[in-house]
Each structure stands twice: as structure tokens, then as C-alpha cells.
Design a protein around this motif. Structure first.
Motif, mmCIF file in Angstrom:
data_model
loop_
_atom_site.group_PDB
_atom_site.id
_atom_site.type_symbol
_atom_site.label_atom_id
_atom_site.label_comp_id
_atom_site.label_asym_id
_atom_site.label_seq_id
_atom_site.Cartn_x
_atom_site.Cartn_y
_atom_site.Cartn_z
ATOM 1 N N ALA A 154 0.827 -1.204 0.000
ATOM 2 C CA ALA A 154 0.000 0.000 0.000
ATOM 3 C C ALA A 154 0.863 1.255 0.000
ATOM 4 O O ALA A 154 0.461 2.292 -0.554
ATOM 5 C CB ALA A 154 -0.933 -0.017 1.206
ATOM 6 N N MET A 155 2.052 1.194 0.617
ATOM 7 C CA MET A 155 2.963 2.330 0.626
ATOM 8 C C MET A 155 3.863 2.345 -0.612
ATOM 9 O O MET A 155 4.306 3.403 -1.058
ATOM 10 C CB MET A 155 3.822 2.299 1.895
ATOM 11 C CG MET A 155 3.025 2.377 3.189
ATOM 12 S SD MET A 155 4.073 2.232 4.655
ATOM 13 C CE MET A 155 5.124 3.662 4.460
ATOM 14 N N LEU A 156 4.108 1.154 -1.168
ATOM 15 C CA LEU A 156 4.998 1.065 -2.332
ATOM 16 C C LEU A 156 4.346 1.640 -3.586
ATOM 17 O O LEU A 156 5.014 2.316 -4.387
ATOM 18 C CB LEU A 156 5.395 -0.402 -2.566
ATOM 19 C CG LEU A 156 6.226 -0.692 -3.814
ATOM 20 C CD1 LEU A 156 7.583 0.016 -3.722
ATOM 21 C CD2 LEU A 156 6.434 -2.195 -3.977
ATOM 22 N N LEU A 157 3.057 1.390 -3.798
ATOM 23 C CA LEU A 157 2.387 1.794 -5.034
ATOM 24 C C LEU A 157 2.473 3.299 -5.289
ATOM 25 O O LEU A 157 2.869 3.723 -6.396
ATOM 26 C CB LEU A 157 0.939 1.322 -5.019
ATOM 27 C CG LEU A 157 0.134 1.618 -6.278
ATOM 28 C CD1 LEU A 157 0.786 0.998 -7.500
ATOM 29 C CD2 LEU A 157 -1.307 1.124 -6.107
ATOM 30 N N THR A 197 6.218 -11.180 -9.110
ATOM 31 C CA THR A 197 5.276 -10.269 -9.766
ATOM 32 C C THR A 197 4.453 -9.532 -8.710
ATOM 33 O O THR A 197 4.613 -9.747 -7.495
ATOM 34 C CB THR A 197 4.347 -11.066 -10.702
ATOM 35 O OG1 THR A 197 3.650 -12.068 -9.942
ATOM 36 C CG2 THR A 197 5.152 -11.737 -11.806
ATOM 37 N N PHE A 198 3.549 -8.679 -9.200
ATOM 38 C CA PHE A 198 2.658 -7.912 -8.316
ATOM 39 C C PHE A 198 1.211 -8.127 -8.763
ATOM 40 O O PHE A 198 0.930 -8.237 -9.973
ATOM 41 C CB PHE A 198 2.981 -6.413 -8.368
ATOM 42 C CG PHE A 198 4.390 -6.078 -7.954
ATOM 43 C CD1 PHE A 198 4.717 -5.938 -6.622
ATOM 44 C CD2 PHE A 198 5.385 -5.897 -8.904
ATOM 45 C CE1 PHE A 198 6.004 -5.623 -6.231
ATOM 46 C CE2 PHE A 198 6.675 -5.580 -8.527
ATOM 47 C CZ PHE A 198 6.985 -5.443 -7.194
ATOM 48 N N MET A 203 -2.426 -5.028 -3.783
ATOM 49 C CA MET A 203 -1.178 -4.381 -3.379
ATOM 50 C C MET A 203 -1.162 -4.064 -1.889
ATOM 51 O O MET A 203 -0.100 -4.043 -1.252
ATOM 52 C CB MET A 203 -0.964 -3.102 -4.188
ATOM 53 C CG MET A 203 -0.505 -3.349 -5.620
ATOM 54 S SD MET A 203 1.165 -4.054 -5.728
ATOM 55 C CE MET A 203 2.164 -2.696 -5.167
ATOM 56 N N ASP A 204 -2.356 -3.804 -1.312
ATOM 57 C CA ASP A 204 -2.391 -3.476 0.112
ATOM 58 C C ASP A 204 -2.023 -4.673 0.983
ATOM 59 O O ASP A 204 -1.693 -4.508 2.152
ATOM 60 C CB ASP A 204 -3.774 -2.941 0.494
ATOM 61 C CG ASP A 204 -4.882 -3.916 0.120
ATOM 62 O OD1 ASP A 204 -4.635 -4.806 -0.728
ATOM 63 O OD2 ASP A 204 -5.989 -3.795 0.675
#
Length: 276
Positions: A154-157, A197-198, A203-204
Motif C-alpha cells: 500500500a505504501m509502495l504503489l 510479480t505484483f 497491493m495493500d
């Protein structure tokens, strides 16, 4: 009278004992002589029967009247023919052909010396230049967190979007020529750990200890500028999440390592120019 008789008995006893001793010596000598004579007789008889003397040489036999001497055995010698030399000639011919083939091929050496490595490169350069295209080269940087710390998805995106990354092919993020997400891909970013992968929709929930940034040569635009962009993106992500930037061998990135990356890019460009 009695005394004379006693002396007579003593003399007779001495004579009897002397006679016994003489008889014993004579009997012993006679037995030794008979044994010795029998031994020599047997040896002589054995020699005569076998027909050999003490040196093992037999007597020459005389031919009977009308008897022809036996022919001497012929000495058999190995045939001296060129056929026996054919295998040797064949082996030498094969060795000559093999050595000629080795001289025609570029020699490879695994020595650690720099002169040997340059010699191998120059020997194979003429054949590779025209026969093969330029091989792709991949430059990799890692951002790794300390033990027990993770990067939250959540912070990376938002950080990736700020740096100009765009989610795209292979389910990873890409940095395009245009920060808005258009143009060719300059470099990409993937998860350092499985699955690599993502999932944009989750993402959170993502927790990872590392990220992988990589670029491929040749690529669009100027390679050194693209590497600088990738290096700066890796440093900003490491500073934001408290990680470290590592090189392709997963060692701490130093000024010397950065110079090595620059030299690799320049060498690749030089080889590209040589191949025209």
C-alpha cells in the motif's frame, strides 16, 4: 699264585677292551666306506641313465649306419610388412588432422590473467563480428530491507507512481521514456522474492523484503542516462523504506561498483559500433 692270576685277569680285560674298541672303529669305517661307494654308484648310474654330465650337457649321439641327420629347426621371424605399420600411420594421420583442426578454431583459455582474456576476445572477434548479432546484456540493481522488515504494498504503489513507473506487461512495473507511461520501456521493477510479480488489486496485502530493478542493453535512448534514472530510483526507494541498494551480485553498491556498471555500458556500446 693268586696274585699272578689276578694280574692275568687284568691284562686279559685290558686286551679285551682294546679289541672291542678296535673292532668298533673298523666297523664304523667300513660302514662309511660302503655308504660312500653306494652314493657314487647311484650318481654314476643316474648320469649314465639320463645321458647328461654334471653340467647338464648330454653326450653327442652317434648316427647309425644309413641314418640321416635331422634338419635343424627353422627360426620363425615376425613378418616385416607395411601392413603392420598401417595402424601407426593411421593414428599419426588422425593426430595431424586433429591438430590442424585445433589450429583453425579459436583457442579458449580459462586463465585468470587479463592478457589471456584479451587474447581470447581478439581471436574470436573476427568470426563473431560477422556471424552473430550483439548479445543482450542485463544490468540489475536490488533494494533489500534488513531482516525482520518488509515493504508494504500500500505504501509502495504511490512511491512507484511518483517515480514514473507504470504497471504493465508480465505483471510488473515499467519506467517508460515518458514519465506519463508512453514510449518504449527504459527499465523495469519486479518483486525480488517469489512469485516475482505484483497483483495490482491486492497491493495493500503485499509484504516483501526486496525489489529488483533491471534494464536491458541495447535499449531505447541513451544507455548511460537510463542507468542513471534506474540508479536514482533505487536510491530513493531504499531511502524511503530504510533499505540498501545492492549490485547484481547482491553486494552493497559502492562508487567503484557504479563505475564498473558505466564501464560495462561503454564497452557494450564500443562493441556495437565495431559490429556496425
Amino acid at each position: 699264585m693268586a696274585e699272578e692270576f689276578r694280574y692275568a685277569l687284568i691284562v686279559a680285560g685290558v686286551l679285551g677292551m682294546a679289541a672291542l674298541v678296535i673292532h668298533g672303529l673298523w666297523s664304523n669305517r667300513k660302514q662309511n666306506h660302503e655308504a660312500k661307494s653306494r652314493f657314487f654308484d647311484e650318481e654314476k648310474h643316474s648320469d649314465v641313465a639320463e645321458g647328461f654330465d654334471e653340467f647338464g650337457v648330454g653326450k653327442k649321439r652317434k648316427l647309425a649306419p644309413g641314418e640321416k641327420p635331422q634338419p635343424k629347426p627353422e627360426i620363425v621371424r615376425a613378418p616385416r610388412s607395411d601392413r603392420l605399420r598401417e595402424p601407426v600411420k593411421k593414428i599419426r594421420r588422425q593426430e595431424a588432422e586433429l591438430s590442424a583442426a585445433e589450429r583453425s578454431e579459436p583457442s579458449m583459455s580459462f586463465s585468470a590473467g587479463a592478457d589471456d582474456e584479451q587474447q581470447v576476445a581478439y581471436q574470436a572477434d573476427e568470426q563473431v563480428q560477422q556471424a552473430e548479432p550483439v548479445a543482450n546484456e542485463v544490468l540489475i540493481l536490488y533494494v533489500l530491507m534488513p531482516e525482520g522488515q518488509d515493504i508494504n504494498g500500500a505504501m509502495l504503489l504511490p512511491s512507484l507512481l511518483t517515480l514514473g513507473f507504470k504497471y504493465g506487461e508480465m505483471n510488473i512495473f515499467h519506467r517508460h521514456q515518458d514519465s506519463a507511461g508512453s514510449g518504449e520501456v527504459l527499465f523495469s521493477l519486479a518483486n525480488m522474492f517469489n512469485p516475482g510479480t505484483f497483483d495490482l488489486e491486492e497491493m495493500d496485502k503485499l509484504q516483501t523484503r526486496g525489489l529488483s530493478l533491471f534494464m536491458t542493453l541495447p535499449g531505447p535512448g541513451e544507455a548511460l542516462q537510463n542507468f542513471n534514472l534506474m540508479h536514482n530510483a533505487a536510491k530513493k526507494l531504499a531511502e524511503e523504506f530504510g533499505g540498501q541498494v545492492l549490485d547484481g551480485q547482491r553486494s552493497m553498491l559502492t562508487v567503484q561498483t557504479v563505475r564498473h556498471y558505466v564501464e560495462r555500458i561503454r564497452e557494450f556500446q564500443r562493441q556495437q559500433l565495431l559490429r556496425g
